[in-house]
Design a protein around this motif. Structure first.
Motif, PDB file in Angstrom:
ATOM      1  N   GLU A   1       0.849  -1.189   0.000  1.00 50.61           N
ATOM      2  CA  GLU A   1       0.000   0.000   0.000  1.00 50.61           C
ATOM      3  C   GLU A   1       0.884   1.239   0.000  1.00 50.61           C
ATOM      4  O   GLU A   1       1.892   1.297   0.701  1.00 50.61           O
ATOM      5  N   THR A   2       0.516   2.217  -0.819  1.00 49.79           N
ATOM      6  CA  THR A   2       1.214   3.497  -0.797  1.00 49.79           C
ATOM      7  C   THR A   2       0.200   4.597  -0.559  1.00 49.79           C
ATOM      8  O   THR A   2      -0.928   4.528  -1.048  1.00 49.79           O
ATOM      9  N   ILE A   3       0.592   5.567   0.198  1.00 52.64           N
ATOM     10  CA  ILE A   3      -0.256   6.723   0.478  1.00 52.64           C
ATOM     11  C   ILE A   3       0.533   7.969   0.110  1.00 52.64           C
ATOM     12  O   ILE A   3       1.706   8.095   0.456  1.00 52.64           O
ATOM     13  N   ASP A   4      -0.124   8.857  -0.598  1.00 54.46           N
ATOM     14  CA  ASP A   4       0.502  10.112  -1.003  1.00 54.46           C
ATOM     15  C   ASP A   4      -0.447  11.243  -0.629  1.00 54.46           C
ATOM     16  O   ASP A   4      -1.592  11.276  -1.073  1.00 54.46           O
ATOM     17  N   ILE A   5       0.007  12.141   0.225  1.00 52.95           N
ATOM     18  CA  ILE A   5      -0.739  13.358   0.525  1.00 52.95           C
ATOM     19  C   ILE A   5       0.186  14.513   0.167  1.00 52.95           C
ATOM     20  O   ILE A   5       1.328  14.556   0.600  1.00 52.95           O
ATOM     21  N   ALA A   6      -0.301  15.379  -0.710  1.00 48.12           N
ATOM     22  CA  ALA A   6       0.584  16.400  -1.260  1.00 48.12           C
ATOM     23  C   ALA A   6      -0.138  17.731  -1.420  1.00 48.12           C
ATOM     24  O   ALA A   6      -1.369  17.788  -1.467  1.00 48.12           O
ATOM     25  N   PHE A   7       0.673  18.758  -1.551  1.00 46.65           N
ATOM     26  CA  PHE A   7       0.213  20.114  -1.855  1.00 46.65           C
ATOM     27  C   PHE A   7      -0.571  20.742  -0.709  1.00 46.65           C
ATOM     28  O   PHE A   7      -1.420  21.605  -0.927  1.00 46.65           O
ATOM     29  N   VAL A   8      -0.312  20.311   0.522  1.00 41.23           N
ATOM     30  CA  VAL A   8      -0.893  20.972   1.686  1.00 41.23           C
ATOM     31  C   VAL A   8      -0.025  22.209   1.942  1.00 41.23           C
ATOM     32  O   VAL A   8       1.174  22.096   2.173  1.00 41.23           O
ATOM     33  N   ASP A   9      -0.639  23.362   1.860  1.00 46.83           N
ATOM     34  CA  ASP A   9       0.095  24.621   1.923  1.00 46.83           C
ATOM     35  C   ASP A   9      -0.256  25.404   3.186  1.00 46.83           C
ATOM     36  O   ASP A   9      -1.296  25.171   3.803  1.00 46.83           O
ATOM     37  N   PRO A  10       0.592  26.355   3.556  1.00 47.64           N
ATOM     38  CA  PRO A  10       0.235  27.257   4.660  1.00 47.64           C
ATOM     39  C   PRO A  10      -1.050  28.025   4.328  1.00 47.64           C
ATOM     40  O   PRO A  10      -1.287  28.368   3.165  1.00 47.64           O
ATOM     41  N   VAL A  11      -1.860  28.253   5.315  1.00 45.71           N
ATOM     42  CA  VAL A  11      -3.102  29.007   5.152  1.00 45.71           C
ATOM     43  C   VAL A  11      -2.915  30.358   5.834  1.00 45.71           C
ATOM     44  O   VAL A  11      -2.669  30.414   7.041  1.00 45.71           O
ATOM     45  N   THR A  12      -3.008  31.421   5.054  1.00 45.54           N
ATOM     46  CA  THR A  12      -2.913  32.765   5.592  1.00 45.54           C
ATOM     47  C   THR A  12      -4.277  33.419   5.496  1.00 45.54           C
ATOM     48  O   THR A  12      -4.873  33.459   4.420  1.00 45.54           O
ATOM     49  N   ILE A  13      -4.773  33.900   6.606  1.00 42.90           N
ATOM     50  CA  ILE A  13      -6.062  34.590   6.652  1.00 42.90           C
ATOM     51  C   ILE A  13      -5.766  36.034   7.021  1.00 42.90           C
ATOM     52  O   ILE A  13      -5.266  36.309   8.107  1.00 42.90           O
ATOM     53  N   ALA A  14      -6.038  36.941   6.101  1.00 41.79           N
ATOM     54  CA  ALA A  14      -5.691  38.340   6.327  1.00 41.79           C
ATOM     55  C   ALA A  14      -6.920  39.234   6.237  1.00 41.79           C
ATOM     56  O   ALA A  14      -7.773  39.033   5.379  1.00 41.79           O
ATOM     57  N   ASP A  15      -6.979  40.213   7.121  1.00 42.99           N
ATOM     58  CA  ASP A  15      -7.986  41.270   7.094  1.00 42.99           C
ATOM     59  C   ASP A  15      -9.424  40.772   6.980  1.00 42.99           C
ATOM     60  O   ASP A  15     -10.137  41.084   6.034  1.00 42.99           O
ATOM     61  N   PRO A  16      -9.881  39.993   7.955  1.00 41.75           N
ATOM     62  CA  PRO A  16     -11.299  39.603   7.918  1.00 41.75           C
ATOM     63  C   PRO A  16     -12.198  40.830   8.059  1.00 41.75           C
ATOM     64  O   PRO A  16     -11.780  41.860   8.573  1.00 41.75           O
ATOM     65  N   VAL A  17     -13.407  40.694   7.582  1.00 41.43           N
ATOM     66  CA  VAL A  17     -14.357  41.797   7.585  1.00 41.43           C
ATOM     67  C   VAL A  17     -15.427  41.543   8.645  1.00 41.43           C
ATOM     68  O   VAL A  17     -16.101  40.512   8.618  1.00 41.43           O
ATOM     69  N   ALA A  18     -15.566  42.468   9.581  1.00 44.83           N
ATOM     70  CA  ALA A  18     -16.590  42.356  10.625  1.00 44.83           C
ATOM     71  C   ALA A  18     -17.966  42.473   9.970  1.00 44.83           C
ATOM     72  O   ALA A  18     -18.121  43.199   9.010  1.00 44.83           O
ATOM     73  N   PRO A  19     -18.940  41.782  10.446  1.00 44.39           N
ATOM     74  CA  PRO A  19     -18.995  40.816  11.551  1.00 44.39           C
ATOM     75  C   PRO A  19     -18.859  39.373  11.073  1.00 44.39           C
ATOM     76  O   PRO A  19     -19.370  38.448  11.705  1.00 44.39           O
ATOM     77  N   ASN A  20     -18.166  39.153   9.984  1.00 43.11           N
ATOM     78  CA  ASN A  20     -18.021  37.816   9.415  1.00 43.11           C
ATOM     79  C   ASN A  20     -16.901  37.035  10.102  1.00 43.11           C
ATOM     80  O   ASN A  20     -15.971  37.616  10.649  1.00 43.11           O
TER      81      ASN A  20
END
Length: 144
Positions: free
Chosen positions: A8-27
């Motif tokens: 069995e082989t498992i490949d998990i790829a392309f998981v990248d950092p998640v940057t969340i910038a400047d959310p808008v209130a009240p969301n």
């Protein structure tokens, strides 16, 4: 009788950092990452999410100036369709996900799963001065 078997082989790829910038209130503050899960020798997989930098049962981001964490929610989808997937509980396996590919070769092309990060408004409201907030999210994929 001749038998040819493969491990069995498992490949998990392309998981990248998640940057969340400047959310808008009240969301809520929201981020998404598309990635690839592939393998051979099995049909379904279990995926588990946890925060390796904390000891508690919650997903959390730590403040740069130690003023207390911000808690967030994770949602997983075994496809790329719009909208949030199923809510994820830290350290709880999510079984029964159908394998869709045998290899992850091309970022952005072979992506077949996603997770969403949601920080509720009440968590980030009035906390801008405490930032930036950072944390780790680890994914573990297991063949079924």
């Amino acid at each position: 009788m001749i038998t040819l078997t493969f491990m069995e082989t498992i490949d998990i790829a392309f998981v990248d950092p998640v940057t969340i910038a400047d959310p808008v209130a009240p969301n809520p503050a929201v981020g998404v990452d598309f990635f690839c899960v592939a393998g051979t020798g099995f049909n379904n997989f279990t995926i588990e999410f946890f925060n390796p930098s904390t000891t508690g049962p919650d997903f959390r981001l730590e403040s740069a100036n130690a003023t207390g964490p911000i808690f967030y929610n994770v949602f997983f989808k075994n496809d790329l369709s719009p909208g949030f997937g199923i809510p994820v509980t830290p350290n709880m396996p999510i079984p029964g996900n159908m394998l869709q590919a045998s290899v992850c070769a091309n970022p952005g092309v072979d992506d077949n799963a996603k997770f969403d990060i949601e920080i509720p408004f009440f968590e980030w409201d009035l906390r801008q001065g405490d930032g930036p907030f950072t944390g780790m999210l680890q994914l573990t994929v297991t063949a079924e």
